[in-house]
Design a protein around this motif. Structure first.
Motif, PDB file in Angstrom:
ATOM      1  N   TRP A 123       0.726  -1.247   0.000  1.00  0.00           N
ATOM      2  CA  TRP A 123      -0.009   0.010  -0.038  1.00  0.00           C
ATOM      3  C   TRP A 123       0.732   1.242  -0.195  1.00  0.00           C
ATOM      4  O   TRP A 123       0.243   2.430  -0.152  1.00  0.00           O
ATOM      5  CB  TRP A 123      -0.882  -0.081   1.141  1.00  0.00           C
ATOM      6  N   LEU A 124       2.120   1.081   0.308  1.00  0.00           N
ATOM      7  CA  LEU A 124       3.104   2.313   0.171  1.00  0.00           C
ATOM      8  C   LEU A 124       3.871   1.852  -0.982  1.00  0.00           C
ATOM      9  O   LEU A 124       4.620   0.909  -1.052  1.00  0.00           O
ATOM     10  CB  LEU A 124       3.935   2.518   1.394  1.00  0.00           C
ATOM     11  N   PRO A 125       4.303   3.124  -1.872  1.00  0.00           N
ATOM     12  CA  PRO A 125       5.209   2.810  -2.853  1.00  0.00           C
ATOM     13  C   PRO A 125       6.665   2.543  -2.338  1.00  0.00           C
ATOM     14  O   PRO A 125       7.455   1.853  -3.044  1.00  0.00           O
ATOM     15  CB  PRO A 125       5.108   3.999  -3.868  1.00  0.00           C
ATOM     16  N   GLY A 126       6.884   3.035  -1.450  1.00  0.00           N
ATOM     17  CA  GLY A 126       8.348   3.107  -0.818  1.00  0.00           C
ATOM     18  C   GLY A 126       8.424   1.452  -0.171  1.00  0.00           C
ATOM     19  O   GLY A 126       9.611   0.961  -0.566  1.00  0.00           O
ATOM     20  N   ILE A 127       7.389   0.889   0.207  1.00  0.00           N
ATOM     21  CA  ILE A 127       7.582  -0.649   0.649  1.00  0.00           C
ATOM     22  C   ILE A 127       7.902  -1.449  -0.526  1.00  0.00           C
ATOM     23  O   ILE A 127       8.370  -2.384  -0.467  1.00  0.00           O
ATOM     24  CB  ILE A 127       6.468  -0.873   1.476  1.00  0.00           C
ATOM     25  N   GLN A 128       6.947  -1.252  -1.586  1.00  0.00           N
ATOM     26  CA  GLN A 128       6.999  -1.930  -2.800  1.00  0.00           C
ATOM     27  C   GLN A 128       8.289  -1.666  -3.520  1.00  0.00           C
ATOM     28  O   GLN A 128       9.124  -2.995  -3.797  1.00  0.00           O
ATOM     29  CB  GLN A 128       6.014  -1.501  -3.957  1.00  0.00           C
ATOM     30  N   ASN A 129       8.948  -0.720  -3.289  1.00  0.00           N
ATOM     31  CA  ASN A 129      10.467  -0.515  -4.121  1.00  0.00           C
ATOM     32  C   ASN A 129      11.341  -1.352  -3.145  1.00  0.00           C
ATOM     33  O   ASN A 129      12.064  -2.032  -3.917  1.00  0.00           O
ATOM     34  CB  ASN A 129      10.612   1.005  -3.831  1.00  0.00           C
ATOM     35  N   PHE A 130      11.275  -1.500  -1.967  1.00  0.00           N
ATOM     36  CA  PHE A 130      12.164  -2.294  -1.142  1.00  0.00           C
ATOM     37  C   PHE A 130      11.955  -3.595  -1.594  1.00  0.00           C
ATOM     38  O   PHE A 130      12.905  -4.226  -1.550  1.00  0.00           O
ATOM     39  CB  PHE A 130      11.792  -1.930   0.356  1.00  0.00           C
ATOM     40  N   LEU A 131      10.537  -4.034  -1.539  1.00  0.00           N
ATOM     41  CA  LEU A 131      10.488  -5.611  -1.821  1.00  0.00           C
ATOM     42  C   LEU A 131      11.091  -5.964  -3.291  1.00  0.00           C
ATOM     43  O   LEU A 131      11.524  -7.009  -3.479  1.00  0.00           O
ATOM     44  CB  LEU A 131       8.996  -5.809  -1.901  1.00  0.00           C
ATOM     45  N   VAL A 132      10.850  -5.018  -4.217  1.00  0.00           N
ATOM     46  CA  VAL A 132      11.101  -5.237  -5.746  1.00  0.00           C
ATOM     47  C   VAL A 132      12.678  -5.244  -5.615  1.00  0.00           C
ATOM     48  O   VAL A 132      13.508  -6.357  -6.166  1.00  0.00           O
ATOM     49  CB  VAL A 132      10.827  -4.248  -6.558  1.00  0.00           C
ATOM     50  N   ASN A 133      13.414  -4.289  -4.906  1.00  0.00           N
ATOM     51  CA  ASN A 133      14.790  -4.397  -4.702  1.00  0.00           C
ATOM     52  C   ASN A 133      15.608  -5.260  -4.094  1.00  0.00           C
ATOM     53  O   ASN A 133      16.824  -5.478  -4.143  1.00  0.00           O
ATOM     54  CB  ASN A 133      15.307  -2.896  -4.252  1.00  0.00           C
ATOM     55  N   THR A 134      14.777  -6.159  -3.337  1.00  0.00           N
ATOM     56  CA  THR A 134      15.262  -7.214  -2.371  1.00  0.00           C
ATOM     57  C   THR A 134      14.607  -8.597  -2.996  1.00  0.00           C
ATOM     58  O   THR A 134      14.841  -9.498  -2.364  1.00  0.00           O
ATOM     59  CB  THR A 134      14.682  -7.134  -0.813  1.00  0.00           C
ATOM     60  N   GLY A 135      14.254  -8.537  -4.107  1.00  0.00           N
ATOM     61  CA  GLY A 135      13.805  -9.724  -5.024  1.00  0.00           C
ATOM     62  C   GLY A 135      12.338 -10.526  -4.370  1.00  0.00           C
ATOM     63  O   GLY A 135      12.170 -11.561  -4.836  1.00  0.00           O
ATOM     64  N   ARG A 136      11.801  -9.544  -3.295  1.00  0.00           N
ATOM     65  CA  ARG A 136      10.561 -10.209  -3.236  1.00  0.00           C
ATOM     66  C   ARG A 136       9.325 -10.126  -3.843  1.00  0.00           C
ATOM     67  O   ARG A 136       8.246 -10.714  -3.529  1.00  0.00           O
ATOM     68  CB  ARG A 136      10.252 -10.002  -1.600  1.00  0.00           C
ATOM     69  N   ARG A 137       9.325  -9.145  -4.798  1.00  0.00           N
ATOM     70  CA  ARG A 137       8.348  -8.793  -5.740  1.00  0.00           C
ATOM     71  C   ARG A 137       8.984  -8.630  -7.136  1.00  0.00           C
ATOM     72  O   ARG A 137      10.026  -8.067  -7.224  1.00  0.00           O
ATOM     73  CB  ARG A 137       7.636  -7.582  -5.399  1.00  0.00           C
ATOM     74  N   LYS A 138       8.233  -8.897  -8.118  1.00  0.00           N
ATOM     75  CA  LYS A 138       8.617  -8.888  -9.400  1.00  0.00           C
ATOM     76  C   LYS A 138       8.522  -7.498 -10.195  1.00  0.00           C
ATOM     77  O   LYS A 138       9.076  -7.614 -11.299  1.00  0.00           O
ATOM     78  CB  LYS A 138       8.280 -10.074 -10.377  1.00  0.00           C
ATOM     79  N   GLY A 139       7.668  -6.819  -9.530  1.00  0.00           N
ATOM     80  CA  GLY A 139       7.608  -5.529 -10.316  1.00  0.00           C
ATOM     81  C   GLY A 139       6.896  -4.294  -9.279  1.00  0.00           C
ATOM     82  O   GLY A 139       6.388  -4.656  -8.526  1.00  0.00           O
ATOM     83  N   GLY A 140       7.178  -3.368 -10.039  1.00  0.00           N
ATOM     84  CA  GLY A 140       6.441  -2.215  -8.887  1.00  0.00           C
ATOM     85  C   GLY A 140       7.374  -0.900  -9.004  1.00  0.00           C
ATOM     86  O   GLY A 140       6.887   0.162  -8.176  1.00  0.00           O
ATOM     87  N   LEU A 141       8.413  -0.897  -9.447  1.00  0.00           N
ATOM     88  CA  LEU A 141       9.171   0.179  -9.577  1.00  0.00           C
ATOM     89  C   LEU A 141       8.523   1.348 -10.552  1.00  0.00           C
ATOM     90  O   LEU A 141       7.811   0.805 -11.344  1.00  0.00           O
ATOM     91  CB  LEU A 141      10.647   0.057  -9.866  1.00  0.00           C
ATOM     92  N   CYS A 142       8.803   2.469 -10.416  1.00  0.00           N
ATOM     93  CA  CYS A 142       8.175   3.533 -11.356  1.00  0.00           C
ATOM     94  C   CYS A 142       8.233   3.529 -12.778  1.00  0.00           C
ATOM     95  O   CYS A 142       7.376   3.632 -13.468  1.00  0.00           O
ATOM     96  CB  CYS A 142       8.457   5.074 -10.841  1.00  0.00           C
ATOM     97  N   PHE A 143       9.628   3.039 -12.985  1.00  0.00           N
ATOM     98  CA  PHE A 143       9.643   2.943 -14.521  1.00  0.00           C
ATOM     99  C   PHE A 143       8.942   1.649 -15.012  1.00  0.00           C
ATOM    100  O   PHE A 143       8.737   1.761 -16.300  1.00  0.00           O
ATOM    101  CB  PHE A 143      11.419   2.947 -14.815  1.00  0.00           C
ATOM    102  N   GLN A 144       8.854   0.734 -14.220  1.00  0.00           N
ATOM    103  CA  GLN A 144       7.972  -0.515 -14.625  1.00  0.00           C
ATOM    104  C   GLN A 144       6.494  -0.146 -14.703  1.00  0.00           C
ATOM    105  O   GLN A 144       6.325  -0.593 -15.744  1.00  0.00           O
ATOM    106  CB  GLN A 144       8.213  -1.587 -13.570  1.00  0.00           C
TER     107      GLN A 144
END
Length: 207
Positions: free
Chosen positions: A85-106
């Motif tokens: 629910w927070l973009p910063g948390i999703q960024n962290f999950l993507v950058n640590t390999g726990r999610r496959k997408g969700g960074l702004c350029f994606q």
């Protein structure tokens, strides 16, 4: 965007959701920054109207399809990427390999691909960036009437509210200053077959 910066932005933006609701009734083109809007459904009449009003040459049907596609892209990717629910948390999950997408350029790339597939005749798509090559870089898609300058367009942002479609005039964003990157949109579309509906390779950008 660095994690702590993104987390702060996520907290701040979600805190102003009521302001966005009120903003829907504000006049367009007041000349003041700070106007930000959220599309609440695929049939959002405000967004369709604003896109169609870019020029008398814009097809109302194309305006409808752009609004619908942008909204549904956010909903679909929110589910597919299991977006926090927070973009910063999703960024962290993507950058640590726990999610496959969700960074702004994606978000921006997937939206660009789907809008490009509409084969628009009366509208142009633009890749927009703020703070390029920094930890605070953000990317969105801007739509204009055919041949219209970038600065007159409407930005479509799926990252800021974790898949909810945020939009405004490109010059009225309260959080970012946008610039067009023509070479980047060409590069992204040149790779359409490789990245459509797939995970985008890791990059140094944090959002």
């Amino acid at each position: 965007m660095l994690f702590h910066q993104s987390l702060f932005l996520g907290i701040r933006t979600f805190a102003v959701v009521p302001v966005l609701v009120l903003a829907l009734s504000s006049p367009w083109g007041t000349g003041h920054r700070g106007e930000l809007f959220v599309a609440w459904s695929a049939y959002d009449p405000s967004l369709r109207t604003r896109i169609a009003a870019l020029s008398p040459t814009v097809s109302p049907d194309e305006a409808r399809r752009v609004a619908d596609t942008a909204y549904m892209t956010g909903r679909e990717l929110h589910r597919e990427w299991r977006v926090a629910w927070l973009p910063g948390i999703q960024n962290f999950l993507v950058n640590t390999g726990r999610r496959k997408g969700g960074l702004c350029f994606q978000w921006a790339t997937e939206l660009l691909i789907r809008l490009d597939a509409l084969k628009l005749q009366t509208l142009d798509l633009h890749w927009a960036e703020s703070g390029p090559n920094t930890g605070a870089e953000h990317n969105v898609i801007v739509v204009t009437a055919k041949g219209q300058p970038f600065g007159e367009g409407i930005l479509l942002d799926l990252w800021r509210y974790s898949g909810a479609l945020v939009w405004t005039h490109v010059g009225m964003d309260p959080d970012y200053r946008w610039m067009e990157n023509k070479s980047e949109i060409a590069r992204r579309l040149g790779r359409t077959q490789d990245i459509a509906s797939k995970q985008i390779p890791s990059a140094t950008k944090s959002n």
